[in-house]
Write an enzyme that holds these catalytic residues in place. Structure first.
Site, PDB file in Angstrom:
ATOM      1  N   HIS A  62      43.802  37.620  34.532  1.00 41.14           N
ATOM      2  CA  HIS A  62      42.022  37.400  34.699  1.00 41.14           C
ATOM      3  C   HIS A  62      41.283  37.831  33.981  1.00 41.14           C
ATOM      4  CE1 HIS A  62      43.989  40.937  37.713  1.00 41.14           C
ATOM      5  NE2 HIS A  62      44.210  39.671  37.894  1.00 41.14           N
ATOM      6  N   LYS A  72      37.890  43.755  26.148  1.00 36.80           N
ATOM      7  CA  LYS A  72      38.886  44.723  26.669  1.00 36.80           C
ATOM      8  C   LYS A  72      40.055  45.228  25.756  1.00 36.80           C
ATOM      9  CE  LYS A  72      40.217  41.530  30.735  1.00 36.80           C
ATOM     10  NZ  LYS A  72      41.112  41.154  31.935  1.00 36.80           N
ATOM     11  N   TYR A 132      43.572  50.030  29.903  1.00 33.92           N
ATOM     12  CA  TYR A 132      42.251  49.165  29.807  1.00 33.92           C
ATOM     13  C   TYR A 132      42.008  49.401  29.491  1.00 33.92           C
ATOM     14  CZ  TYR A 132      45.141  46.037  32.775  1.00 33.92           C
ATOM     15  OH  TYR A 132      45.885  45.178  33.247  1.00 33.92           O
ATOM     16  N   ASP A 168      46.937  37.126  42.422  1.00 33.94           N
ATOM     17  CA  ASP A 168      47.754  36.482  41.155  1.00 33.94           C
ATOM     18  C   ASP A 168      48.563  35.714  41.922  1.00 33.94           C
ATOM     19  OD1 ASP A 168      45.748  38.644  40.267  1.00 33.94           O
ATOM     20  OD2 ASP A 168      47.140  39.689  39.557  1.00 33.94           O
TER      21      ASP A 168
END
Length: 182
Positions: A62, A72, A132, A168
């Site tokens: 992603h 991130k 994250y 995904d």
């Protein structure tokens, strides 16, 4: 913290600088000043937690496009993952190149993922937890993804995929062509 720049400009592996004694150790996992010193953006808009039941679970790949690009900071707090990033910056000399790093509760390593890098991981153990810290809010209209098995990327995942979301598993291939009937 110990910052090691990867082959990608702005992507860092971050190891702890432990202060140990008989009780155990203490270590800083985030410091705005240290991130700025390394040219990283220290903004945190969201913190997310992902828990995965099975070994072999795959999440990703992603990323978000402008104006909602995101940096991130990824850390595995339980179990272990094989974490992969892909450079999605078209003007970059490393465009479409990837890097894989093992992050685990044992090595306590983190990966700083710059904006316009696709990110995903595969769990190496059951009951894996990943944290994250993200610089931008999740913005569905700007989300993009890559297929984990896209031949153009040639990512070698360490295990067969045991679980993956439908989204995904069905991202379009990078060089997929649409054929029109004659």
């Amino acid at each position: 913290m110990k910052f090691t720049e990867t082959k990608f400009k702005g992507a860092f592996i971050i190891d702890l600088d432990r202060k140990s004694d008989r009780r155990g150790f203490f270590a800083r996992t985030f410091c705005m000043n240290e991130f700025i010193e390394h040219g990283l953006k220290p903004t945190v808009a969201q913190c997310n937690l992902s828990f995965n039941y099975q070994k072999g679970t795959l999440r990703g790949m992603h990323y978000q496009i402008a104006p909602a690009t995101e940096n991130k900071l990824i850390r595995c707090t339980q179990g272990a993952i094989y974490d992969v990033i892909v450079d999605m910056c078209p003007d970059s000399p490393t465009y479409l190149s990837h890097l894989g790093v093992e992050l685990s509760a044992e090595n306590r390593r983190a990966l700083y993922v710059p904006a316009m890098f696709a990110h995903g991981y595969q769990t190496l153990t059951p009951e894996t937890e990943v944290v994250y810290q993200v610089s931008e809010f999740y913005t569905p209209g700007y989300e993009r993804g890559l297929r984990y098995d896209d031949p153009a990327l040639d990512i070698e995942w360490p295990l067969p995929v045991s679980e993956i979301s439908e989204k995904d598993a069905t991202w379009r291939l990078l060089f997929e062509t649409v054929t029109v009937g004659v």
